[in-house]
Design a protein around this motif. Structure first.
Motif, short mmCIF file in Angstrom:
data_model
loop_
_atom_site.label_atom_id
_atom_site.label_comp_id
_atom_site.label_asym_id
_atom_site.label_seq_id
_atom_site.Cartn_x
_atom_site.Cartn_y
_atom_site.Cartn_z
N GLU A 183 -89.45 -32.26 -28.18
CA GLU A 183 -89.49 -31.34 -27.04
C GLU A 183 -89.21 -32.05 -25.72
OE1 GLU A 183 -92.65 -28.41 -24.72
OE2 GLU A 183 -93.21 -29.27 -26.65
N TYR A 184 -89.71 -33.26 -25.56
CA TYR A 184 -89.65 -33.94 -24.27
C TYR A 184 -88.51 -34.95 -24.14
CZ TYR A 184 -94.10 -31.82 -23.18
OH TYR A 184 -95.08 -30.90 -22.92
N ALA A 185 -88.08 -35.55 -25.21
CA ALA A 185 -87.20 -36.71 -25.08
C ALA A 185 -85.74 -36.48 -25.41
CB ALA A 185 -87.73 -37.85 -25.96
N ILE A 186 -85.42 -35.59 -26.30
CA ILE A 186 -84.05 -35.51 -26.81
C ILE A 186 -83.05 -35.06 -25.74
CG2 ILE A 186 -82.52 -34.48 -28.54
CD1 ILE A 186 -84.61 -36.54 -29.63
N THR A 187 -83.30 -33.94 -25.09
CA THR A 187 -82.31 -33.41 -24.16
C THR A 187 -82.22 -34.19 -22.86
OG1 THR A 187 -83.87 -31.80 -23.26
CG2 THR A 187 -82.48 -31.08 -25.10
N GLY A 193 -86.40 -39.67 -21.33
CA GLY A 193 -87.06 -38.86 -22.34
C GLY A 193 -88.30 -39.54 -22.90
N ILE A 194 -88.22 -40.83 -23.13
CA ILE A 194 -89.38 -41.56 -23.63
C ILE A 194 -90.51 -41.52 -22.61
CG2 ILE A 194 -90.23 -43.88 -24.18
CD1 ILE A 194 -87.57 -44.34 -25.68
N ALA A 195 -90.17 -41.71 -21.34
CA ALA A 195 -91.19 -41.63 -20.29
C ALA A 195 -91.84 -40.25 -20.28
CB ALA A 195 -90.57 -41.95 -18.93
N ALA A 196 -91.04 -39.19 -20.40
CA ALA A 196 -91.59 -37.83 -20.42
C ALA A 196 -92.49 -37.62 -21.63
CB ALA A 196 -90.45 -36.81 -20.42
#
Length: 194
Positions: free
Chosen positions: A64-68, A9-12
């Motif tokens: 939006e990008y990291a949580i799921t 998620g962090i990378a995204a």
């Protein structure tokens, strides 16, 4: 990287930041060295005059990008249950921005008693002391510094960027490959503390 694998998620989120700002951030490099505060990492990519803008934009993109994309690490849920089973409270002290850390925990159904964010290394000791922590579990050498500064045992897990030898050299009282061995380790450390 102690309870949750946030790397995908962090990378995204960093890739989204690159797309939004036009400033290249090597997301793979970033996730290989997680632990220090966000601003410390951002200084590698953004000039001082754009630092706060980048931090705020990243934080706005993060949900939006990291949580799921993030998943619990092996043994995390069982470790939280074991802490409660022996009559202790779960206090999460993290370098991550508190509201974002809470989103991760809530998404994964990980109930904690206290959450304190945006602290790193010895800064974490204040929160550990304030909340009466009796043990600190972490994946970073700075977490072992926090435990030593707070005067409590440090349990290192090699799920982050630091290996067992590094964690021991930083003061870990015990090192595990992941949290699957935590129940036995907790009971052992509690006996040592008596």
């Amino acid at each position: 990287m102690t309870l949750i694998d946030t790397r995908p998620g962090i990378a995204a989120a960093y890739r989204a930041l690159t797309a939004a700002t036009g400033v290249y951030v090597d997301a793979d490099a970033v996730v290989s060295r997680l632990g220090p505060p966000l601003r410390t990492e951002m200084r590698n990519w953004f000039p001082a005059e754009r630092l706060e803008e980048a931090v705020e934009l990243y934080r706005s993109l993060y949900p939006e990008y990291a949580i799921t994309m993030s998943q619990p690490l092996p043994g995390a849920a069982e470790a939280l249950a074991e802490v409660r089973a022996v009559g202790l409270r779960v206090v999460v002290v993290t370098g991550k921005y508190g509201p974002l850390a809470r989103l991760h925990l809530e998404h994964l159904g990980m109930r904690v008693d206290e959450l304190v964010g945006e602290l790193f290394a010895a800064e974490k000791a204040t929160a550990l002391t304030t909340h009466g922590a009796e043990l600190y579990v972490g994946d970073h050498v700075a977490d072992m510094l926090a435990a030593r500064t707070a005067g409590i045992p440090g349990l290192g897990v090699t799920t982050g960027s630091h290996g067992g030898d590094e964690l021991r050299a930083a003061g870990a009282d015990l090192v595990l490959a992941d949290l699957t061995g935590f129940p036995q380790a907790l009971r052992r450390l509690m006996r040592l503390a008596l």
